[in-house]
Design an enzyme around this catalytic site. Structure first.
Site, PDB file in Angstrom:
ATOM      1  N   HIS A 187      -3.603  -9.098   5.498  1.00 17.73           N
ATOM      2  CA  HIS A 187      -3.384  -8.797   4.074  1.00 17.73           C
ATOM      3  C   HIS A 187      -1.992  -8.230   3.827  1.00 17.73           C
ATOM      4  O   HIS A 187      -1.613  -7.973   2.698  1.00 17.73           O
ATOM      5  CB  HIS A 187      -4.468  -7.854   3.539  1.00 17.73           C
ATOM      6  CG  HIS A 187      -4.661  -6.629   4.372  1.00 17.73           C
ATOM      7  ND1 HIS A 187      -3.673  -5.694   4.543  1.00 17.73           N
ATOM      8  CD2 HIS A 187      -5.736  -6.200   5.079  1.00 17.73           C
ATOM      9  CE1 HIS A 187      -4.133  -4.719   5.316  1.00 17.73           C
ATOM     10  NE2 HIS A 187      -5.370  -4.994   5.668  1.00 17.73           N
ATOM     11  N   HIS A 188      -1.226  -8.017   4.896  1.00 18.72           N
ATOM     12  CA  HIS A 188       0.177  -7.583   4.795  1.00 18.72           C
ATOM     13  C   HIS A 188       0.319  -6.293   3.977  1.00 18.72           C
ATOM     14  O   HIS A 188       1.306  -6.120   3.235  1.00 18.72           O
ATOM     15  CB  HIS A 188       1.052  -8.702   4.209  1.00 18.72           C
ATOM     16  CG  HIS A 188       0.748 -10.044   4.793  1.00 18.72           C
ATOM     17  ND1 HIS A 188       0.987 -10.338   6.114  1.00 18.72           N
ATOM     18  CD2 HIS A 188       0.162 -11.153   4.259  1.00 18.72           C
ATOM     19  CE1 HIS A 188       0.577 -11.570   6.359  1.00 18.72           C
ATOM     20  NE2 HIS A 188       0.064 -12.083   5.252  1.00 18.72           N
ATOM     21  N   CYS A 189      -0.665  -5.414   4.078  1.00 20.15           N
ATOM     22  CA  CYS A 189      -0.641  -4.132   3.348  1.00 20.15           C
ATOM     23  C   CYS A 189      -0.503  -4.352   1.842  1.00 20.15           C
ATOM     24  O   CYS A 189       0.198  -3.591   1.154  1.00 20.15           O
ATOM     25  CB  CYS A 189       0.468  -3.209   3.849  1.00 20.15           C
ATOM     26  SG  CYS A 189       0.244  -2.704   5.540  1.00 20.15           S
ATOM     27  N   ALA A 190      -1.117  -5.408   1.360  1.00 20.33           N
ATOM     28  CA  ALA A 190      -1.073  -5.688  -0.085  1.00 20.33           C
ATOM     29  C   ALA A 190      -2.435  -6.250  -0.494  1.00 20.33           C
ATOM     30  O   ALA A 190      -2.528  -7.361  -1.040  1.00 20.33           O
ATOM     31  CB  ALA A 190       0.056  -6.662  -0.395  1.00 20.33           C
ATOM     32  N   HIS A 218       0.827  -1.224   0.000  1.00 17.75           N
ATOM     33  CA  HIS A 218       0.000   0.000   0.000  1.00 17.75           C
ATOM     34  C   HIS A 218       0.858   1.268   0.000  1.00 17.75           C
ATOM     35  O   HIS A 218       0.422   2.312  -0.514  1.00 17.75           O
ATOM     36  CB  HIS A 218      -0.926   0.012   1.230  1.00 17.75           C
ATOM     37  CG  HIS A 218      -1.892  -1.149   1.253  1.00 17.75           C
ATOM     38  ND1 HIS A 218      -2.541  -1.551   2.385  1.00 17.75           N
ATOM     39  CD2 HIS A 218      -2.285  -2.012   0.269  1.00 17.75           C
ATOM     40  CE1 HIS A 218      -3.327  -2.604   2.104  1.00 17.75           C
ATOM     41  NE2 HIS A 218      -3.170  -2.900   0.834  1.00 17.75           N
TER      42      HIS A 218
END
Ligand code: PLP
Length: 405
Positions: free
Chosen positions: A361-364, A120
């Site tokens: 979501h691991h910033c993805a 992100h």
């Protein structure tokens, strides 16, 4: 090499008692004592602002800060006039986008091509730029092997493409992308090519000139450095014509009532008082990584651990991994799901057993959606991990399976 990898945990105050298996380096790494000492030395012995003070401690602080720039530049094979210190990868990305917007007159319908695997921190600033300027965002999809679809990239990058952003390694899949192909495609149409190298620097050798990117960024806290410090690399020719992104003290030449001019060196991209301790700590981290054998050795030890982890994870019923088959193309990250168990429950049971992994979501989010998932569990390995850490994870996964099935 001042240490062996088997004994390396002793360098890390948090790890040395071996009380927990830390498998969450992709979120943040642990800090060796030498980095803590370097930061403490600044605060204890020579804390002062840089570049202005005419007294000995200020001169020492300036010298250490600029020495740190040389150290970090060498680490990524950049020039010292190509390394900008920022507050982290997110700050680098945002500042770069503002600087690009200030420099180039992009027109409605111009295109930004970005990979679906991006964090992100890379997607959102470009998305906001696209919204402000009515630009079009296009995504390079994944191929079947958790690599990028380079053929599709060749179709997506056109004469209208002005910016291409592709990460060097994925923080979800661990895949090291062959970005040279994308760099060539981008440059062929005159686009600016940016790479988020946050999941790659400190894990594999990174040579910015060899990669050929125009800009590249990463965070210090993922490579044993302190939090709140990062780097934005810019190719010299690009920086020469780049308008700054952030404004204020330290970056100017002359300020009049209605206009200002900028410093003619790299400081024009470092507005405000820098994170001096952070910069010094980051240089100490780079020195540490090199003293233990460098990124080539680190990558090799981590690849062996990934191989071991992959073999052990097969023992868990219903487990799926999202990983490139060739462990040498991985930076130590293994995302996985287990049928019938939510990744947050997996991470929670691991946590109760003193095993640190990440779920979510691991910033993805666009990548997780592309995978047809809502979340994964993620183990991330670094040189201070051992097979025993992996075994502890496997035991906690077996517990999770027993609990939920
Ligand atoms: C690949 C990648 N890019 C960018 C970032 C953002 O880094 P920071 O939060 O340190 O700014 C992260 C951190 O999770 C990351 O893993």
């Amino acid at each position: 090499m001042h240490n062996t990898f088997e004994h390396i945990k002793k360098d890390f105050p948090v790890l040395k008692d071996n009380t927990f298996a830390y498998l969450d380096t992709a979120a943040t790494s642990q800090t060796p004592q030498s980095v803590i000492d370097a930061i403490s030395d600044y605060y204890t012995n020579y804390r002062a602002s840089i570049h202005r003070g005419l007294y000995p401690v200020a001169e020492k602080a300036t010298q250490e800060y600029e020495k740190a720039r040389e150290r970090v530049a060498e680490f990524i094979h950049a020039g010292t006039d190509e390394v900008i210190f920022t507050a982290g990868a997110t700050a680098s990305s945002n500042m770069l986008v503002y600087a690009l917007e200030n420099t180039f007159d992009l027109q409605e319908g111009d295109e930004i091509v970005i990979s679906i695997t991006e964090h992100h921190a890379s997607i959102v600033p470009l998305q906001e730029f696209a919204r402000r300027k009515k630009l079009v965002m296009k995504y390079i999809p994944l191929a079947n092997n958790f690599e990028l679809d380079y053929n599709k990239a060749a179709e997506l990058i056109t004469e209208r493409t002005k910016i291409v952003s592709v990460m060097l390694a994925s923080n979800v899949l661990g895949t090291i992308h062959d970005i040279s192909k994308i760099v060539a495609l981008g440059h062929k149409v005159g686009a600016i090519v940016i790479s988020d190298a946050t999941a790659a620097v400190g894990h594999i050798p990174v040579d910015v000139h060899h990669l050929g990117v125009d800009f590249l960024y990463f965070s210090g806290h993922k490579i044993c450095g302190p939090t709140g410090i990062g780097v934005l690399y810019g190719k010299k020719e690009r920086l020469n014509s780049l308008y700054p992104g952030f404004f204020g003290g330290s970056m100017i030449d002359v300020v009049e009532k209605d206009r200002a001019t900028w410093a003619d060196d790299i400081s024009r991209f470092e507005a405000g008082t820098s994170n001096i301790a952070g910069v010094i700590g980051l240089a100490a981290a780079v020195t540490y990584l090199e003293d233990i054998g460098g990124t080539k050795a680190i990558h090799s030890i981590v690849a062996d651990l990934v191989e071991y982890a992959m073999q052990e994870l097969k023992k868990i019923e219903g487990l799926t991994v999202y990983v490139e088959a060739d462990v040498r193309k991985n930076t130590g990250i293994v995302s996985f799901t287990i049928d019938g168990i939510h990744p947050h429950d997996i991470a929670q049971i691991a946590g109760q057993n003193n095993v640190a992994i990440r779920a979510g979501h691991h910033c993805a989010m666009p990548l997780i959606e592309e995978l047809g998932l809502s979340a994964t569990a993620r183990m991330s390995l670094y040189f201070y991990n051992t097979k025993n850490d992996v075994d502890r994870l496997i035991l906690s996964l077996q517990k999770a399976v027993k609990t939920f099935k």
